[in-house]
Enzyme design. Structure first.
Site, PDB file in Angstrom:
ATOM      1  N   CYS A 229       0.613  -1.536   0.049  1.00 28.00           N
ATOM      2  CA  CYS A 229       0.278  -0.421  -0.069  1.00 28.00           C
ATOM      3  C   CYS A 229       0.926   1.140   0.008  1.00 28.00           C
ATOM      4  O   CYS A 229      -0.029   2.130  -0.309  1.00 28.00           O
ATOM      5  CB  CYS A 229      -0.848  -0.481   1.204  1.00 28.00           C
TER       6      CYS A 229
ATOM      7  N   HIS B  50      -3.802   6.817   1.231  1.00 31.00           N
ATOM      8  CA  HIS B  50      -4.190   5.616   0.751  1.00 31.00           C
ATOM      9  C   HIS B  50      -5.270   5.013   0.695  1.00 31.00           C
ATOM     10  O   HIS B  50      -6.093   5.347   1.866  1.00 31.00           O
ATOM     11  CB  HIS B  50      -2.735   4.502   1.237  1.00 31.00           C
TER      12      HIS B  50
ATOM     13  N   ASN C 285      -9.642  -1.316  -2.170  1.00 33.71           N
ATOM     14  CA  ASN C 285      -8.156  -0.865  -2.386  1.00 33.71           C
ATOM     15  C   ASN C 285      -7.222  -1.241  -3.506  1.00 33.71           C
ATOM     16  O   ASN C 285      -7.798  -2.805  -3.235  1.00 33.71           O
ATOM     17  CB  ASN C 285      -8.001  -1.499  -0.898  1.00 33.71           C
TER      18      ASN C 285
HETATM   19  O1  UT7 Z   1      -4.768  -1.234   2.986  1.00 34.58           O
HETATM   20  C1  UT7 Z   1      -4.038  -2.106   3.582  1.00 34.58           C
HETATM   21  C2  UT7 Z   1      -4.343  -1.749   5.037  1.00 34.58           C
HETATM   22  N1  UT7 Z   1      -5.258  -1.945   5.654  1.00 34.58           N
HETATM   23  C3  UT7 Z   1      -6.263  -1.685   6.388  1.00 34.58           C
HETATM   24  O2  UT7 Z   1      -5.810  -0.439   6.822  1.00 34.58           O
HETATM   25  C4  UT7 Z   1      -7.334  -2.516   6.564  1.00 34.58           C
HETATM   26  C5  UT7 Z   1      -7.964  -2.007   8.033  1.00 34.58           C
HETATM   27  N2  UT7 Z   1      -8.831  -3.317   8.527  1.00 34.58           N
HETATM   28  C6  UT7 Z   1     -10.132  -2.793   8.269  1.00 34.58           C
HETATM   29  O3  UT7 Z   1     -10.259  -1.972   7.472  1.00 34.58           O
HETATM   30  C7  UT7 Z   1     -11.472  -3.742   8.680  1.00 34.58           C
HETATM   31  O4  UT7 Z   1     -10.553  -3.908   9.626  1.00 34.58           O
HETATM   32  C8  UT7 Z   1     -12.085  -4.720   8.065  1.00 34.58           C
HETATM   33  C9  UT7 Z   1     -13.017  -3.641   6.581  1.00 34.58           C
HETATM   34  C10 UT7 Z   1     -11.207  -5.054   7.500  1.00 34.58           C
HETATM   35  C11 UT7 Z   1     -13.251  -4.795   9.233  1.00 34.58           C
HETATM   36  O5  UT7 Z   1     -14.026  -4.107   9.645  1.00 34.58           O
HETATM   37  P1  UT7 Z   1     -14.010  -4.893  10.548  1.00 34.58           P
HETATM   38  O6  UT7 Z   1     -14.830  -4.212  11.605  1.00 34.58           O
HETATM   39  O7  UT7 Z   1     -12.896  -4.737  11.959  1.00 34.58           O
HETATM   40  O8  UT7 Z   1     -14.889  -6.428  11.460  1.00 34.58           O
HETATM   41  P2  UT7 Z   1     -14.350  -7.756  11.843  1.00 34.58           P
HETATM   42  O9  UT7 Z   1     -12.650  -8.089  10.588  1.00 34.58           O
HETATM   43  O10 UT7 Z   1     -13.445  -7.704  13.326  1.00 34.58           O
HETATM   44  O11 UT7 Z   1     -15.297  -8.754  11.515  1.00 34.58           O
HETATM   45  C12 UT7 Z   1     -16.793  -8.186  12.462  1.00 34.58           C
HETATM   46  C13 UT7 Z   1     -17.838  -9.734  11.909  1.00 34.58           C
HETATM   47  C14 UT7 Z   1     -17.396 -11.085  12.343  1.00 34.58           C
HETATM   48  O12 UT7 Z   1     -18.500 -11.641  12.134  1.00 34.58           O
HETATM   49  P3  UT7 Z   1     -18.287 -12.205  14.444  1.00 34.58           P
HETATM   50  O13 UT7 Z   1     -17.242 -12.861  14.199  1.00 34.58           O
HETATM   51  O14 UT7 Z   1     -18.772 -10.349  14.438  1.00 34.58           O
HETATM   52  O15 UT7 Z   1     -19.161 -13.137  14.365  1.00 34.58           O
HETATM   53  C15 UT7 Z   1     -17.295 -11.613  10.575  1.00 34.58           C
HETATM   54  O16 UT7 Z   1     -16.877 -12.421  10.665  1.00 34.58           O
HETATM   55  O17 UT7 Z   1     -17.660  -9.161  10.248  1.00 34.58           O
HETATM   56  C16 UT7 Z   1     -18.013 -10.734   9.798  1.00 34.58           C
HETATM   57  N3  UT7 Z   1     -17.024 -10.418   8.428  1.00 34.58           N
HETATM   58  C17 UT7 Z   1     -18.799 -10.014   7.342  1.00 34.58           C
HETATM   59  N4  UT7 Z   1     -18.848 -10.256   7.555  1.00 34.58           N
HETATM   60  C18 UT7 Z   1     -19.953 -10.115   6.523  1.00 34.58           C
HETATM   61  C19 UT7 Z   1     -16.177  -9.983   7.963  1.00 34.58           C
HETATM   62  N5  UT7 Z   1     -15.974  -9.847   7.238  1.00 34.58           N
HETATM   63  C20 UT7 Z   1     -17.334  -9.579   6.090  1.00 34.58           C
HETATM   64  C21 UT7 Z   1     -18.119  -9.880   5.464  1.00 34.58           C
HETATM   65  N6  UT7 Z   1     -19.123  -9.312   5.063  1.00 34.58           N
HETATM   66  N7  UT7 Z   1     -17.253  -8.718   3.665  1.00 34.58           N
END
Ligand code: UT7
Length: 335
Positions: free
Chosen positions: A115, A262, A292
């Site tokens: 990135c 980014h 992204n």
């Molecule tokens: O470019 C490089 C740098 N990258 C970044 O800066 C990305 C940084 N991180 C993020 O943007 C966020 O952490 C994400 C968008 C990747 C994820 O969002 P989050 O709010 O941190 O969600 P999470 O990973 O904690 O997941 C929450 C819930 C989980 O379910 P449970 O365990 O709470 O039941 C996941 O299984 O959401 C679920 N989940 C989804 N649900 C529907 C994860 N992905 C999805 C999805 N659709 N695509």
């Protein structure tokens, strides 16, 4: 010492639009979840039936940038090419650009900083120009993520975020003092490498080993991201990199005319916007339309902002990135 300034910008994204609802054919997800957590509405994914690859898209963006710089391919002295998704394991994509654009046998350098790839590439090109070694450098960021993402519910935390596309800039020698690239700052913290990584295939886990294991639970050849951990580091490092760039130039946050972060997550960009108290017209985001695109994200956004007339002569433009490595950095430009 010379100055270096951007004289041409271009981008190319595949035609194939994949909406959040389209993703439901492969995984359990929803438009609501994706928009709420990331801001993404749709992304472009290469249609494998087309000619597009990481290098081909990079070459298409580069052609536009060279034209807009008022140059020809023969005026370019050097290529810097950033990607985490090269067409081949080796050689890197820089040499493919040299070939696809039928350029003279100039040097081509590949940058692997994910990135932050475009920030690192611009910084490298800037040093070559400032010292007088080269006059015009093609700096490209291009990614083909779609082919390597896990299209299943298991991979949804990563797969919904990434899109394909390419952008390019021509960086040229200038004798105007106080304009062009004012500074670049680059950082890394490798202890977090595995928090956002694709482990195999690599020398760590070669293809024969993966094939021999034939393990359906093996996810080592898909990108892995510890989302919340990355998010927490991103907001801190983005801020630090911007402050570092401003401070080095004796500038304040109020001096920023355009911030191009980014495009990792709209929530990260909004956090930074709030922290630096920037009005909506001073931050450019397009993650809603492209997801992204890693090394391509900043240069696609910069090109669009410029095309839309949002960047004018003498504007202070700040580029900042954070991502896998971890790597992060900023570039401050007086347009
Ligand atoms: O470019 C490089 C740098 N990258 C970044 O800066 C990305 C940084 N991180 C993020 O943007 C966020 O952490 C994400 C968008 C990747 C994820 O969002 P989050 O709010 O941190 O969600 P999470 O990973 O904690 O997941 C929450 C819930 C989980 O379910 P449970 O365990 O709470 O039941 C996941 O299984 O959401 C679920 N989940 C989804 N649900 C529907 C994860 N992905 C999805 C999805 N659709 N695509």
């Amino acid at each position: 010492m010379y100055s270096s300034k951007i004289t041409g910008l271009g981008y190319y994204v595949p035609e194939n639009v994949v909406t959040n609802n389209d993703l439901k054919q492969w995984m359990d997800t929803s438009d609501e979840w994706i928009q709420e957590r990331t801001g993404i509405k749709e992304r472009r994914w290469i249609d494998p039936k087309t000619e597009d690859t990481t290098a081909v898209m990079g070459a298409k963006a580069a052609k536009i940038a060279i034209d807009r710089a008022g140059l020809t391919k023969d005026d370019i002295d050097f290529i810097v090419f950033a990607t985490l998704s090269p067409d081949m394991y080796f050689p890197g994509g820089g040499v493919q650009i040299q070939d696809l654009l039928d350029m003279p046998t100039i040097g081509a350098l590949d940058v692997r900083n994910q990135c932050s790839g475009f920030i690192y590439s611009l910084s490298v090109a800037d040093q070559f120009i400032k010292t007088g070694m080269y006059k015009n450098i093609l700096v490209i960021g291009s990614e083909n993520h779609s082919g390597g993402l896990e299209r299943s519910t298991r991979g949804r935390g990563v797969t919904v975020i990434f899109g394909d596309g390419a952008g390019a800039a021509v960086l040229s020698r200038s004798e105007e003092k106080g304009k062009g690239i004012l500074s670049s700052h680059l950082h890394s913290e490798g202890k977090h490498a595995k928090e956002l990584a694709l482990i195999g295939p690599s020398t760590n886990r070669w293809v024969p080993e993966i094939m021999e294991d034939n393990d359906p639970e093996d996810v080592s050849y898909f990108p892995h991201m510890n989302g919340q951990f990355v998010f927490k580091h991103a907001v801190v490092r983005f801020s630090e990199a911007i402050i570092e760039g401003l401070t080095a130039n004796g500038l304040q946050k109020d001096d920023i005319d355009m911030l191009i972060p980014h495009q990792a997550n709209l929530r990260i960009a909004q956090f930074i916007q709030k922290k630096f108290q920037l009005s909506d017209d001073k931050v450019y985001n397009n993650i809603m339309r492209y997801g992204n695109t890693t090394a391509a994200s900043i240069i696609i956004a910069l090109t669009e902002a410029w095309e839309e007339g949002k960047i004018k002569d003498n504007d202070l433009v700040v580029l900042a990135a954070f991502g896998s490595g971890f790597t992060w950095g900023s570039v401050v430009i007086k347009w």
